[in-house]
Design an enzyme around this catalytic site. Sequence first.
Site, PDB file in Angstrom:
ATOM      1  CG  ASN A   1       1.520 -12.501 131.904  1.00  0.00           C
ATOM      2  OD1 ASN A   1       2.496 -12.914 131.391  1.00  0.00           O
ATOM      3  ND2 ASN A   1       0.987 -13.535 132.637  1.00  0.00           N
TER       4      ASN A   1
ATOM      5  CD  GLU B   1       1.105 -17.784 132.765  1.00  0.00           C
ATOM      6  OE1 GLU B   1       0.196 -18.435 132.571  1.00  0.00           O
ATOM      7  OE2 GLU B   1       0.735 -16.555 133.340  1.00  0.00           O
TER       8      GLU B   1
END
Length: 354
Positions: free
Chosen positions: A198, A262
Site C-alpha cells: 500500500n 484511503e
Amino acid sequence: MTLRRRELLHLAPALALAACGSQAQEAPPPDLPLKDAAPFPVGLAVQSGSLTDAGWRAVADRHFNQVTPEWEMKMERVLQDDGSYDFSAADAIAEYAASTGKRLFGHALIWYAQTSPAFERIDGQGSPFQAAYRNYIHEVAGRYRGRAAAWDVVNEPVAEDGDGFRDCVWRRNFGMAYIDRAFEHAAEADPNALLFLNEYNLESLPAKRVTFLRLLEDLLRRGTPVTGVGTQSHMDVELAPGAYAAAMREIAAFGLPVHVSELDISLGRGAKAMVQGDRALLLKQARLAEEVARSLADLPAAQRFGLTIWGARDGDSWLRRPPNNGGSPTDQPLMFDDAGRPKPATAGLLRGFG
Ligand code: XIL
C-alpha cells in the site's frame, strides 16, 4: 446488470445535472447507496468510537459494505510497551463488520511510521528481533484469520520523494527483505487473505510511482506473496484531470487486484476557497471522485478489489485534525458533509461507477 445499477442509469440525467452546478437546475445528489451502485465493495475507515454514533452509523450502514480500522489495528494500538497485546478496539470493529455483513480489511501490519518499545528494546539483536517480527505478524494476522479478507501487509515503503525507500527500524534489521519477510509471515498466518502493498501519492508523484512499481515488480519476480496493490489516493482537489486514470493504468498493469485504499480529496480551503469559492471546489472534487471511481470500474472484474473512503463525513476526516497531511479544521475532503448528507462528490462516484 443488477437492478440497482439499472436504476442508476435512469438517474443519469439527474446525476449529470447535479454535476452541472447551475443553481437553477441543480438536482440534489441522489441518495442511492454507494455499495449498491458500485461494481466492487465500497469501504470506509472506522474508529471504534464511531460505532455508537447514530449519525455515523446512518451513513456507514447505508452506503458501505467494507471497513478498514483507521488506526486501531495498527501496532501503535495493539502492541503494548511490555510486549502484551490489546485487541479490544480492533475486535469491536471486527464484530461490527461481521454483524453488519461488511468485509473487513486489515490495516496495517508493518509501517515505517510505527514501532514499539517492545521492538526498540531488541533493535539490532538479530534473531530475537526477527523472531519477534514474525510473532507479531502471526499474532495479529492470525487473530483475524477467516475474518479479515485482506491486509495492508507493508504500508508506505517508498521514500517521500520517490528517491529510494524509507529508512525504518524494520529495514535496519532486515534490509529491504523486511518486506519479503512480512508478506511470507502474513501468508503463513492467513493463507486465504489477500496481501497488499500500500502506498500514497502514486497519482501525483510519477517518481514515487516508478519506484513503487519497480519494487512491486522485484517482489513478484522473487515470488514474494504480494497478492494485491493499494493506492491510498489521499489527493488535493487540484490534481490535473486524467492524471489519476493514467496512474491507475500503470498500477493495474501487473494484473493484481487493486484497492483504492484511503480516498479523500482535500479542498485545502483557505485562500483557495476565497478565490474559487466552495461550490467550484466541491464540483472539482466531484469530477475527481468520478475519475477515481471510473478508473477502478474500468479494470477487469478480477482487479476491481474495492474502493475505501478514508472516513464517512467530512467531520470524521483525519484532515480536520491538523497538521495531518496539509488539511485544515474547515476542510471538506470526504463524500458526505458534516450532517451526513451526500455531496456532489457522491454523485461523482455514482457516475464513475456507472
Ligand atoms: C492516519 C489516521 O487517519 C489517523 O487517524 C492516525 O492518527 C494516523 O494515521 N496513510 C495511512 C493511514 O496508511 O494509516 C493513515 O491514517 C493516513 C496515511
